[in-house]
Scaffold this active site. Structure first.
Site, PDB file in Angstrom:
ATOM      1  N   ASP A 124      87.728  31.963  38.908  1.00 57.22           N
ATOM      2  CA  ASP A 124      88.645  33.025  38.481  1.00 57.22           C
ATOM      3  C   ASP A 124      89.725  32.470  37.555  1.00 57.22           C
ATOM      4  O   ASP A 124      89.889  31.245  37.422  1.00 57.22           O
ATOM      5  CB  ASP A 124      89.283  33.661  39.732  1.00 57.22           C
ATOM      6  CG  ASP A 124      89.677  35.117  39.511  1.00 57.22           C
ATOM      7  OD1 ASP A 124      89.732  35.562  38.344  1.00 57.22           O
ATOM      8  OD2 ASP A 124      89.948  35.809  40.508  1.00 57.22           O
ATOM      9  N   ASN A 125      90.461  33.334  36.947  1.00 58.06           N
ATOM     10  CA  ASN A 125      91.518  32.960  36.001  1.00 58.06           C
ATOM     11  C   ASN A 125      92.406  34.175  35.804  1.00 58.06           C
ATOM     12  O   ASN A 125      92.026  35.098  35.098  1.00 58.06           O
ATOM     13  CB  ASN A 125      90.867  32.555  34.673  1.00 58.06           C
ATOM     14  CG  ASN A 125      91.842  31.875  33.759  1.00 58.06           C
ATOM     15  OD1 ASN A 125      92.215  30.741  34.020  1.00 58.06           O
ATOM     16  ND2 ASN A 125      92.257  32.543  32.707  1.00 58.06           N
ATOM     17  N   ASN A 126      93.567  34.166  36.472  1.00 56.04           N
ATOM     18  CA  ASN A 126      94.279  35.436  36.648  1.00 56.04           C
ATOM     19  C   ASN A 126      95.523  35.666  35.816  1.00 56.04           C
ATOM     20  O   ASN A 126      96.375  36.468  36.186  1.00 56.04           O
ATOM     21  CB  ASN A 126      94.614  35.639  38.128  1.00 56.04           C
ATOM     22  CG  ASN A 126      93.377  36.087  38.896  1.00 56.04           C
ATOM     23  OD1 ASN A 126      92.647  36.955  38.425  1.00 56.04           O
ATOM     24  ND2 ASN A 126      93.126  35.503  40.051  1.00 56.04           N
ATOM     25  N   ASP A 146      87.828  44.238  37.720  1.00 54.86           N
ATOM     26  CA  ASP A 146      88.388  44.389  39.065  1.00 54.86           C
ATOM     27  C   ASP A 146      88.347  45.842  39.510  1.00 54.86           C
ATOM     28  O   ASP A 146      88.635  46.152  40.658  1.00 54.86           O
ATOM     29  CB  ASP A 146      89.836  43.881  39.104  1.00 54.86           C
ATOM     30  CG  ASP A 146      89.902  42.366  39.258  1.00 54.86           C
ATOM     31  OD1 ASP A 146      88.853  41.746  39.542  1.00 54.86           O
ATOM     32  OD2 ASP A 146      91.000  41.805  39.092  1.00 54.86           O
TER      33      ASP A 146
END
Ligand code: NAG
Ligand code: NAG
Ligand code: NAG
Ligand code: NAG
Ligand code: NAG
Ligand code: NAG
Ligand code: NAG
Length: 744
Positions: free
Chosen positions: A503-505, A565
């Site tokens: 992931d990379n938020n 998402d």
């Protein structure tokens, strides 16, 4: 084999000094005659030549097949301010000298000039396709692809530029990248460098882009190209949810299934820019490349900068035809994973079901529930790590990638062994175990940050803007790359992990210099390349707050990406169909989640949610089975079984978007197997239509003469199914059907 005879007259003056070869070279798909060049695919021709009076490269054609001699372009006489360079179609427009359109390259020379004069010098033809050092790129053997490299040189500044064109004839795809080398003795700065630049001799074109935001990715936008510059891009450090690094130019009359379409897809994950410019002369220029605002790349003597590559495809079968070329090319010649077109176990992800609130025993319980439903891969999402700064919320822990002892007192190995010894219901396979990571990020609340505050991206003493309470590690630094490679290696070796969700938020805010953007990407690709090569049996999934990095750069390493998402199935139809304009459905992660939906609050039938999710290559559940209504739970095993049955068609088949949610109350998609023997129709009603005739949905891509057994409907010819269509009545608000068609 295509031949043509518009030979250049023997060159004199400038060009003679460049010693251009006059012998025709012919690799089948690259044909060179003197200094005219042709790239020929099954249904595409791409042609350009050297202007023998200036050494400039001029475009001749990019579109349907042209053969033999082609008429020389007649250029209007120069009246007014626009010089000849601004009135011709240029392959690689540089700055200055009378072309007032946006340039593909802008160099600040040692003396400060930003004029360039890149002239043809020589060329070479290569069977196959060389790798792009440090960058993701399409690949193929000498059978699949041929490459033409044209060497340009600016004699005033001693700058060399190599344009590399690769043609994949079966896919009507032309891939271009550019390599600039400083051959002088001073420093120069590359301020702009487009990977692809094309000048179309068209005044009326529509452009299509994919735009949105977090939880609303990849909404299709279509607009007419107007005079001036219009475009999209990202300055977020990553390709971003906001715009995708993709562009299509189409005729005004082009539809999903007919007309000309040119598609462009940048194989890159960093900030990018897509510019479309209709000039005073009514030509349309398209430029795709790294975002010039975040480049300013300094080249010392002898140094080179290689641009990412841009894939362009041409189709005369509409937007759908364009998409299918991209899908096939990317499945076969971009995604390196052995799982590109196979073996995607239905999974259950803990995030929407449990959040941060779990421990070893509740996780094993959830895995048992999952196995009982027929799930084959259990994924532990965020929340499993951190010791001094435990990851119990998004305020702490990123960077400290060891299991949280409060949740996993004896580490991960034992619970993972318990989970992987569970048998998925009605199968002979054991449950697989996967885990979530966000390696490029750090919370200030972490041991890592206390130890290495300088590893976080920042600009001097400017405040370090936190988003979601986190900062971005400077992945341009070799020590950060090694930190990530080492902890990931230890994690995967330490437990029976066969799936990683990466992931990379957040986006990138402050940086020490603009060029960090691209240096970060080179570092990140090095990390991706090292880990995916080291662990080829791990199924890697990319994610960036959903689809914040759904791009061809990531797909080189990760065969699937979490699409959004937003798991609301209604929103997902638009997002997945938008994403499918360029990316293969095999690459999309799509999950059935609980209702009311966490993002939209909407409640949809479990079958509808399941049917939408199984149009993605990686089907899964995002819920706690213990916390959903009994009737929904009862439906899950059947939906999982159906998802596994359609999976080969989604992973390898051709996709036809029969009707779009933006145009119709009844969106529909047909997937047809490569050999045409089977197809599956997904058909949806998105709102009630009381007292209305029951519409027909017409198939595409079938064999008109063949007979098909349509599940539950009878046997009909392909012609009947395509020209007359089928009806599916819905007596509910929203509805969905999944129907198999078997060729007899
Ligand atoms: C340049 O090319 C044009 C068109 O192909 C030709 O007519 C002309 O003679 C050439 N000029 C020189 C100097 O070679
Ligand atoms: C390149 O520049 C040098 C010196 O600046 C000059 O001697 C030479 O003739 C030039 N070559 C060409 C092809 O213009
Ligand atoms: C870029 O050009 C330089 C100098 O010509 C060459 O050494 C290098 O191999 C080239 N790189 C690529 C990727 O073409
Ligand atoms: C070129 O840049 C390097 C690295 O920034 C610097 O050390 C060097 O002095 C510069 N050279 C010139 C001629 O400006
Ligand atoms: C895990 O959490 C559950 C529910 O909160 C609790 O009953 C159980 O004791 C916990 N187990 C461990 C090993 O901490
Ligand atoms: C650090 O974590 C604690 C909880 O562990 C939280 O209360 C605090 O707000 C966090 N600080 C920051 C700057 O996020
Ligand atoms: C790892 O898990 C798989 C099931 O996912 C199982 O078949 C395999 O035996 C396990 N390997 C080890 C070393 O425990």
């Amino acid at each position: 084999m295509v031949r043509f005879a518009n030979k250049l007259a023997p060159v004199g003056g400038l060009l003679a000094l460049f010693g251009s070869p006059t012998v025709a070279q012919d690799t089948g798909n690259v044909v060179v005659d003197g200094t005219t060049f042709a790239l020929n695919g099954d249904s595409v021709s791409y042609r350009f030549h050297v202007d023998n009076s200036t050494g400039d490269l001029l475009s001749d054609h990019f579109g349907g097949t042209v053969t033999g001699n082609i008429p020389t372009e007649i250029v209007a006489n120069v009246h007014g301010w626009v010089g000849k360079p601004g009135r011709v179609r240029r392959e690689f427009p540089d700055q200055g000298r009378g072309d007032f359109r946006t340039p593909a390259i802008r160099i600040r020379q040692t003396e400060g000039y930003t004029v360039s004069d890149l002239q043809y010098q020589s060329h070479s033809v290569i069977q196959g396709k060389p790798r792009l050092p440090g960058l993701p790129a399409t690949f193929g053997t000498a059978e699949d692809v041929s490459t033409l490299v044209v060497h340009l040189y600016d004699n005033y500044s001693s700058v060399a530029a190599d344009l590399s064109y690769s043609i994949f004839p079966k896919y009507d795809a032309i891939v271009r990248s550019v390599n600039v080398t400083n051959k002088g003795t001073g420093n120069i700065t590359i301020e702009a460098l487009a990977s692809m630049s094309v000048d179309f001799p068209r005044e009326d074109l529509d452009m299509i882009t994919l735009s949105g935001d977090w939880a609303r990715e990849a909404h299709r936008q279509r607009r007419k190209v107007q005079y001036g510059i219009q475009g999209v891009g990202s300055s977020a450090g990553y390709s971003s949810h906001i715009h995708n690094p993709f562009l299509a130019l189409v005729d005004l009359a082009t539809t999903e299934s007919s007309g000309e379409a040119w598609g462009f897809s940048l194989v890159y994950t960093g900030s990018f820019s897509v510019d479309v410019e209709k000039s005073s002369q009514s030509f349309t220029r398209a430029l795709l490349g790294m975002n010039p605002n975040q480049l300013s790349w300094s080249l010392g003597p002898g140094e080179s900068l290689t641009s990412p590559e841009c894939v362009s495809v041409y189709s005369n079968n509409g937007i759908g035809g364009m998409s299918r070329l991209f899908h096939r090319l990317y499945r076969n010649h971009l995604i390196k994973s052995k799982f590109a077109t196979s073996d995607r176990p239905p999974l259950l992800n803990s995030w929407e079901g449990l959040g941060y609130d779990y421990n070893a025993s509740t996780i094993v319980d959830l895995a048992k529930e999952s196995a009982g439903l027929g799930i084959k891969l259990f994924v532990l999402d965020d929340g499993w790590f951190g010791n001094k700064y435990p990851r119990d919320s998004d305020t702490a822990g990123l960077g400290d990638w060891t299991p949280n002892p409060a949740k996993f007192p004896s580490g991960l190995t034992a619970p993972v062994n318990q989970i992987t010894s569970l048998r998925a219901a009605k199968t002979s396979t054991n449950l697989r175990f996967g885990i979530w990571v966000e390696p490029e990020m750090v919370n200030p609340n972490s041991s890592l940050y206390r130890k290495h505050p300088d590893w976080a991206l920042h600009a001097g003493s400017y405040p370090r803007t936190e988003r979601r309470n986190q900062l971005v590690l400077n992945v341009a630094l070799p020590e950060v790359q090694n930190f990530i490679i080492n902890f990931m290696t230890k994690l995967i070796n330490g437990a029976n992990i066969t799936y990683i969700k990466w992931d990379n938020n957040r986006g990138i805010d402050e940086t020490p210099s603009p060029s960090i953007d691209h240096k970060y990407m080179l570092g990140m690709y090095h990390v991706f390349e090292t880990l995916t090569t080291r662990f080829p049996n791990v199924l890697w999934e990319g994610c960036a707050s959903g689809g914040g990095r759904f791009d061809a750069g990531v797909l080189q390493y990760f065969p699937q990406i979490w699409t959004s998402d937003d798991t609301d199935a209604m929103e997902r139809i638009t997002i997945q169909l938008g994403t499918s304009l360029v990316y293969p459905p095999s690459a999309m992660g799509a999950h059935l989640s609980a209702v009311p939906n966490q993002q939209t609050g909407r409640t949809l039938p479990v079958s509808f949610r399941g049917h939408v999710a199984m149009m993605g290559g990686s089907f899964g559940l995002e819920l706690d089975p213990a916390n959903i209504p009994e009737e929904d739970k009862a439906a899950l095993p059947g939906l999982i079984e159906l998802a596994e049955k359609v999976s080969p068609l989604i992973l390898k088949g051709d996709m036809y978007r029969l009707s779009l949610p933006e145009d119709s109350n009844w969106p529909a998609v047909l997937f047809i197997s490569e050999d045409g023997s089977q197809a599956v129709l997904f058909y949806f009603q998105i709102s009630p239509r009381i007292n209305n005739a029951i519409p027909r949905i017409r198939m595409e891509g079938l064999d008109a003469a063949a007979m098909y057994n349509v599940e539950g409907k009878g046997v009909y010819s392909g012609a009947t199914l395509m020209n007359m269509g089928l009806q599916f009545p819905f007596d509910t608000d929203v509805g969905s059907v999944v129907v198999f068609l078997d060729k007899q």
